[in-house]
Design a protein around this motif. Sequence first.
Motif, PDB file in Angstrom:
ATOM      1  N   ILE A   1       4.693  -2.971  -5.240  1.00 27.21           N
ATOM      2  CA  ILE A   1       5.514  -0.941  -5.248  1.00 27.21           C
ATOM      3  C   ILE A   1       5.816  -0.217  -3.718  1.00 27.21           C
ATOM      4  N   LEU A   2       4.566  -0.972  -3.406  1.00 24.81           N
ATOM      5  CA  LEU A   2       3.476   0.100  -1.648  1.00 24.81           C
ATOM      6  C   LEU A   2       5.229  -0.465  -0.613  1.00 24.81           C
ATOM      7  N   TRP A   3       5.184  -2.610  -0.418  1.00 22.24           N
ATOM      8  CA  TRP A   3       6.346  -2.301  -0.091  1.00 22.24           C
ATOM      9  C   TRP A   3       7.918  -1.950   0.166  1.00 22.24           C
ATOM     10  N   LEU A   4       8.165  -1.438  -1.665  1.00 26.52           N
ATOM     11  CA  LEU A   4       9.469  -1.291  -2.136  1.00 26.52           C
ATOM     12  C   LEU A   4       9.630   0.438  -1.801  1.00 26.52           C
TER      13      LEU A   4
ATOM     14  N   GLY B   1       4.231   8.517   1.369  1.00 29.30           N
ATOM     15  CA  GLY B   1       4.382   7.272   0.379  1.00 29.30           C
ATOM     16  C   GLY B   1       3.712   6.850  -0.409  1.00 29.30           C
ATOM     17  N   ALA B   2       2.608   7.284   0.184  1.00 33.76           N
ATOM     18  CA  ALA B   2       1.563   6.108  -0.098  1.00 33.76           C
ATOM     19  C   ALA B   2       0.918   6.761  -1.005  1.00 33.76           C
ATOM     20  N   ALA B   3       1.156   8.468  -1.193  1.00 29.13           N
ATOM     21  CA  ALA B   3       1.385   9.391  -2.718  1.00 29.13           C
ATOM     22  C   ALA B   3       2.010   8.600  -3.939  1.00 29.13           C
ATOM     23  N   ILE B   4       3.190   8.392  -3.657  1.00 28.68           N
ATOM     24  CA  ILE B   4       4.570   8.349  -4.728  1.00 28.68           C
ATOM     25  C   ILE B   4       4.384   6.485  -4.734  1.00 28.68           C
ATOM     26  N   SER B   5       3.390   5.525  -3.971  1.00 29.82           N
ATOM     27  CA  SER B   5       3.266   4.473  -4.380  1.00 29.82           C
ATOM     28  C   SER B   5       1.982   3.977  -5.872  1.00 29.82           C
ATOM     29  N   LEU B   6       1.012   5.540  -5.081  1.00 22.54           N
ATOM     30  CA  LEU B   6      -0.448   5.123  -6.548  1.00 22.54           C
ATOM     31  C   LEU B   6       0.097   6.170  -7.813  1.00 22.54           C
ATOM     32  N   ALA B   7       1.198   6.565  -7.656  1.00 20.69           N
ATOM     33  CA  ALA B   7       1.463   7.122  -8.761  1.00 20.69           C
ATOM     34  C   ALA B   7       2.646   6.213  -9.736  1.00 20.69           C
ATOM     35  N   LEU B   8       3.558   5.873  -8.802  1.00 27.75           N
ATOM     36  CA  LEU B   8       4.747   4.526  -9.662  1.00 27.75           C
ATOM     37  C   LEU B   8       3.142   3.397  -9.970  1.00 27.75           C
TER      38      LEU B   8
END
Length: 375
Positions: free
Chosen positions: A316-319, A333-340
């Motif tokens: 998810i972090l990479w995508l 980006g990290a916050a979005i990745s964590l939420a996802l």
Amino acid sequence: MKYIKGLDGLRAVAFLLVFLFHANFGYYGWVGVQLFFVLSGFLITGILLDMKRSLPTLTYFVKFYGRRFLRIFPLYYLYLFLIAQVAVVLLQNGIRRNYVEVFWSQYPYALVYAYNFFMATSKFTLTSQFLTHLWSLAVEEQFYILWPLVVFLTPVKHLKKVFLAAIGLAPLFRLGVLLFYQHASFKILGDANTAVYALPFSHLDAFAIGALLNLGVTFPKARTQFLVLLVAFPALGMLTDFLSTGIWNYNNGFGLPLLLPNAYKPVWGYSILNYLFVLLLYGVAYEGWMVRVLEHRWMRYLGKISYGLYVYHYAILWLTAEVLFPSVNPFLGAAISLALTILIASVSFRFIEKPITDLKDRWFPFKAEPAQGQV
């Protein structure tokens, strides 16, 4: 084993450390994997001791492996199936073709839980964030194969000696691997420090030191030891780096970067780190350190779904960074990745993992009998 307050929260801490490391925030985050290993040694050994006390030989193995199979394999292979579909879509649309080709070349190793052995070879040059983090799950699975045999075949009165022997032998194994890789000339051999980190017996002391806590081992002045070591270990890391390279480097995790490359730190550094984490585990489990924080409902929830969080997060972090939001601020980006990651892991846990895991008590039921003298 009975529920121990704070352990779900510790799982959450371990995941968050790894997530921050993979999101490029925090040099120390890789140590979260070591915390997972120590926790596994403690929890799995407790389960095995309960089973050994309560079950006949064949049932002991059938129920342990059956219950582990239902907990580990379905999510692992679901992830590999889903990420393969993502790779097909990326390839069909011409997105990061080289990256996807690397993924496909490494995919077979992940399918057979051998990714950590692949990492120890010279073929491990380009990495795939879809798969690289699975090396630690391979180590765990190899531990699950070996450890039930160790616990079952060793009389309880001798288990402490066996665990201490494992703690002592692991650094010798790491030294042997390091020297062999440095001096041998086989083309198949990869980077020495990576091999030490990836091979399963390198982490036998992490599992064994966690296992010791099931045998009534205590740590006098554990809080003082933990706080002193928390400061002294990075200081020792920087000092040994300076003695090894002649450079004071404050930007590499204070002398403790991933793979611990200098001053033979792969030999002794993991031992100190494992001891640091067993002190933390002991303090939380038996002295109630930070229980109010670790038992917060969000920490407990993240710990509860931590397996899914770990499996899904790196992809998810990479995508997020490479495909979905390539121009977004790294923090956002990290916050979005964590939420996802939390969202996907929650859905996965609710609709896939939990229904399958619940089958454990139907197909492989087990209720531990109390030990002699235990209430």
